[in-house]
Design a protein around this motif. Structure first.
Motif, PDB file in Angstrom:
ATOM      1  N   THR A   1       4.291  33.405  35.765  1.00  9.95           N
ATOM      2  CA  THR A   1       3.832  33.262  34.533  1.00  9.95           C
ATOM      3  C   THR A   1       4.293  31.923  34.021  1.00  9.95           C
ATOM      4  O   THR A   1       3.982  31.294  33.014  1.00  9.95           O
ATOM      5  CB  THR A   1       4.301  34.251  33.369  1.00  9.95           C
ATOM      6  N   GLU A   2       5.010  31.152  34.746  1.00  9.03           N
ATOM      7  CA  GLU A   2       5.603  29.884  34.643  1.00  9.03           C
ATOM      8  C   GLU A   2       6.245  29.569  33.262  1.00  9.03           C
ATOM      9  O   GLU A   2       5.853  29.022  32.410  1.00  9.03           O
ATOM     10  CB  GLU A   2       4.186  28.770  34.861  1.00  9.03           C
ATOM     11  N   PRO A   3       7.138  30.588  33.278  1.00  8.47           N
ATOM     12  CA  PRO A   3       7.908  30.849  31.869  1.00  8.47           C
ATOM     13  C   PRO A   3       8.918  29.584  31.591  1.00  8.47           C
ATOM     14  O   PRO A   3       9.412  28.878  32.711  1.00  8.47           O
ATOM     15  CB  PRO A   3       8.881  31.840  32.201  1.00  8.47           C
ATOM     16  N   ASN A   4       9.005  29.056  30.479  1.00  7.41           N
ATOM     17  CA  ASN A   4      10.073  28.012  29.971  1.00  7.41           C
ATOM     18  C   ASN A   4      11.469  28.912  29.745  1.00  7.41           C
ATOM     19  O   ASN A   4      12.334  28.062  29.711  1.00  7.41           O
ATOM     20  CB  ASN A   4       9.676  27.504  28.845  1.00  7.41           C
ATOM     21  N   LEU A   5      11.353  30.047  29.605  1.00 10.17           N
ATOM     22  CA  LEU A   5      12.558  30.720  29.112  1.00 10.17           C
ATOM     23  C   LEU A   5      12.587  31.952  29.869  1.00 10.17           C
ATOM     24  O   LEU A   5      11.634  32.990  30.004  1.00 10.17           O
ATOM     25  CB  LEU A   5      12.577  31.203  27.804  1.00 10.17           C
ATOM     26  N   LEU A   6      13.580  32.120  30.756  1.00  9.41           N
ATOM     27  CA  LEU A   6      13.867  33.393  31.596  1.00  9.41           C
ATOM     28  C   LEU A   6      14.710  34.187  31.309  1.00  9.41           C
ATOM     29  O   LEU A   6      16.062  33.628  31.077  1.00  9.41           O
ATOM     30  CB  LEU A   6      13.977  32.774  32.897  1.00  9.41           C
ATOM     31  N   LEU A   7      14.576  35.594  30.706  1.00  9.62           N
ATOM     32  CA  LEU A   7      15.614  36.347  30.345  1.00  9.62           C
ATOM     33  C   LEU A   7      16.058  37.418  31.362  1.00  9.62           C
ATOM     34  O   LEU A   7      14.960  38.138  31.962  1.00  9.62           O
ATOM     35  CB  LEU A   7      15.315  37.454  29.266  1.00  9.62           C
ATOM     36  N   MET A   8      17.207  37.351  31.939  1.00 10.25           N
ATOM     37  CA  MET A   8      17.625  38.193  32.980  1.00 10.25           C
ATOM     38  C   MET A   8      18.689  39.081  32.680  1.00 10.25           C
ATOM     39  O   MET A   8      19.922  38.826  32.311  1.00 10.25           O
ATOM     40  CB  MET A   8      18.162  37.459  33.993  1.00 10.25           C
ATOM     41  N   ASP A   9      18.456  40.397  32.847  1.00  7.54           N
ATOM     42  CA  ASP A   9      19.564  41.666  32.479  1.00  7.54           C
ATOM     43  C   ASP A   9      20.336  42.016  33.648  1.00  7.54           C
ATOM     44  O   ASP A   9      19.880  42.803  34.483  1.00  7.54           O
ATOM     45  CB  ASP A   9      19.132  42.430  31.768  1.00  7.54           C
ATOM     46  N   GLU A  10      21.334  41.559  34.205  1.00  8.24           N
ATOM     47  CA  GLU A  10      22.293  42.071  35.163  1.00  8.24           C
ATOM     48  C   GLU A  10      21.190  42.409  36.378  1.00  8.24           C
ATOM     49  O   GLU A  10      21.262  43.252  36.946  1.00  8.24           O
ATOM     50  CB  GLU A  10      22.958  43.349  35.024  1.00  8.24           C
ATOM     51  N   PRO A  11      20.501  40.952  36.790  1.00  2.29           N
ATOM     52  CA  PRO A  11      19.521  41.384  37.835  1.00  2.29           C
ATOM     53  C   PRO A  11      20.209  41.722  39.345  1.00  2.29           C
ATOM     54  O   PRO A  11      19.456  42.435  39.983  1.00  2.29           O
ATOM     55  CB  PRO A  11      18.646  39.903  37.947  1.00  2.29           C
ATOM     56  N   PHE A  12      21.349  41.180  39.171  1.00  3.24           N
ATOM     57  CA  PHE A  12      21.993  41.331  40.598  1.00  3.24           C
ATOM     58  C   PHE A  12      23.021  42.283  40.624  1.00  3.24           C
ATOM     59  O   PHE A  12      23.891  42.358  41.754  1.00  3.24           O
ATOM     60  CB  PHE A  12      22.201  39.821  41.136  1.00  3.24           C
ATOM     61  N   GLY A  13      23.231  43.139  39.682  1.00  4.60           N
ATOM     62  CA  GLY A  13      24.157  44.109  39.660  1.00  4.60           C
ATOM     63  C   GLY A  13      24.375  45.184  40.733  1.00  4.60           C
ATOM     64  O   GLY A  13      25.372  45.655  41.121  1.00  4.60           O
ATOM     65  N   ALA A  14      23.040  45.579  41.077  1.00  2.00           N
ATOM     66  CA  ALA A  14      23.114  46.483  42.000  1.00  2.00           C
ATOM     67  C   ALA A  14      23.211  46.187  43.587  1.00  2.00           C
ATOM     68  O   ALA A  14      23.132  47.026  44.502  1.00  2.00           O
ATOM     69  CB  ALA A  14      21.775  47.553  41.897  1.00  2.00           C
ATOM     70  N   LEU A  15      23.349  44.489  43.843  1.00  2.13           N
ATOM     71  CA  LEU A  15      23.322  44.273  45.109  1.00  2.13           C
ATOM     72  C   LEU A  15      24.846  44.298  45.561  1.00  2.13           C
ATOM     73  O   LEU A  15      25.698  43.717  44.789  1.00  2.13           O
ATOM     74  CB  LEU A  15      22.975  42.818  45.132  1.00  2.13           C
ATOM     75  N   ASP A  16      24.958  44.088  46.994  1.00  2.80           N
ATOM     76  CA  ASP A  16      26.448  43.853  47.517  1.00  2.80           C
ATOM     77  C   ASP A  16      26.673  42.446  47.333  1.00  2.80           C
ATOM     78  O   ASP A  16      25.844  41.580  46.969  1.00  2.80           O
ATOM     79  CB  ASP A  16      26.409  44.074  49.009  1.00  2.80           C
TER      80      ASP A  16
END
Ligand code: ADP
Ligand code: MG
Length: 284
Positions: free
Chosen positions: A179-194
């Protein structure tokens, strides 16, 4: 060196980044935001925070301190009980697809990749564009560009189950980028990864941010991740959730493996760890 950096970090704490200049170029401004849920949980108390264009800001704090609540408010998915949030100086989030046409919109990435298992990766990534009514011939190029930005250029035709956890999260990020955002909100996106995969995704995300006109608000409870990624770390404390410190991270623009083990990095982590411990009632 450690003490020098620590005292420098304290000086930064007394002089937080300029949060007073708030206007049409300020992607996010939370003013005295309160949140009390229906069951009486006081999730956030008087949060005042401005996120300026081009910043990479991490919200760092223990589980339950209101990070997700605040991020959902930033996405317009949750309403404050008191106070207000402004997006680019206005009181409606730019998240609606129509806002894409004026070049101000936001996208959110959740902890789970939340991909539709029955749809190919490219169809998953196209979903927000389909919802916005973008014709397929036009959206296809955007989908491919987004996949390439996250290193999945050759994986558009596969199904989510054929991807590793890290690659599924990349697809989820591509869906937001489409969507070509100007603002990206990320909620613990990598929390489940090694840890190895997480470090790689952190590096790639940081590079993506550096190459674009993108403002990121990133929720994490990892001090290392916050310091590696951010230009600024907002430290939150619990009961009720509130901002307890706002710390500029003056690391190098290009961050690599050497940065992760540098004295400056370690000192920043030690300083934030101390702040978090104090805020949560542990002896320093
Ligand atoms: P974090 O993301 O920092 O772990 P949350 O924002 O998820 O914190 O939660 C903050 C507090 O609000 C917690 O005590 C949590 O249990 C509570 N909470 C979150 N969502 C709801 C809800 N929908 N209804 C009631 N309480 C909630
Ligand atoms: Mg959360």
């Amino acid at each position: 060196m450690l003490m020098q950096t620590l005292s420098k970090a304290s000086a930064q704490l007394q002089l937080p980044p300029n949060t007073d200049a708030v206007g049409a170029d300020t992607p996010l401004f939370a003013n005295q935001v309160e949140k009390t849920y229906g069951n009486g949980t006081h999730a956030l108390s008087r949060v005042k925070l401005a996120i300026q264009r081009g910043e990479f800001v991490s919200l760092l704090g223990p589980s339950g301190c209101g990070k997700s609540t605040l991020l959902k408010m930033f996405a317009g998915l949750e309403q404050p009980s008191a106070g207000h949030v402004r997006w680019w100086g206005k009181d409606a989030p730019g998240g609606h697809p129509r806002a894409a046409s004026v070049g101000r919109n936001l996208a959110m990435v959740f902890q789970e990749a939340t991909l539709m298992p029955w749809a190919r990766v490219q169809d998953n990534v196209r979903l927000p564009l389909d919802l916005a009514g973008v014709p397929k011939p036009h959206s296809q190029a955007k989908v491919q560009a987004a996949l390439e930005q996250v290193g999945l250029g050759a994986f558009g035709n596969v199904y989510p189950r054929e991807l590793s956890g890290g690659m599924q999260m990349r697809a989820s990020i591509a869906r937001a980028l489409a969507t070509e955002p100007n603002l990206l909100l990320m909620d613990e996106p990598f929390g489940a990864l090694d840890e190895f995969t997480r470090n790689k995704l952190d590096s790639d995300l940081r590079q993506l941010w550096a190459e674009r006109d993108l403002t990121v608000v990133f929720v994490t409870h990892s001090i290392f991740e916050a310091v590696y990624l951010s230009s600024r770390v907002v430290v939150m404390g619990a009961r009720p959730g509130r901002v307890i410190a706002d710390v500029a991270i003056d690391g190098p623009q290009v961050r690599d493996e050497a940065y992760r083990t540098s004295p400056a990095f370690i000192a920043q982590c030690a300083y934030l760890s101390q702040l978090l411990a104090q805020a949560n009632g542990e002896p320093a």
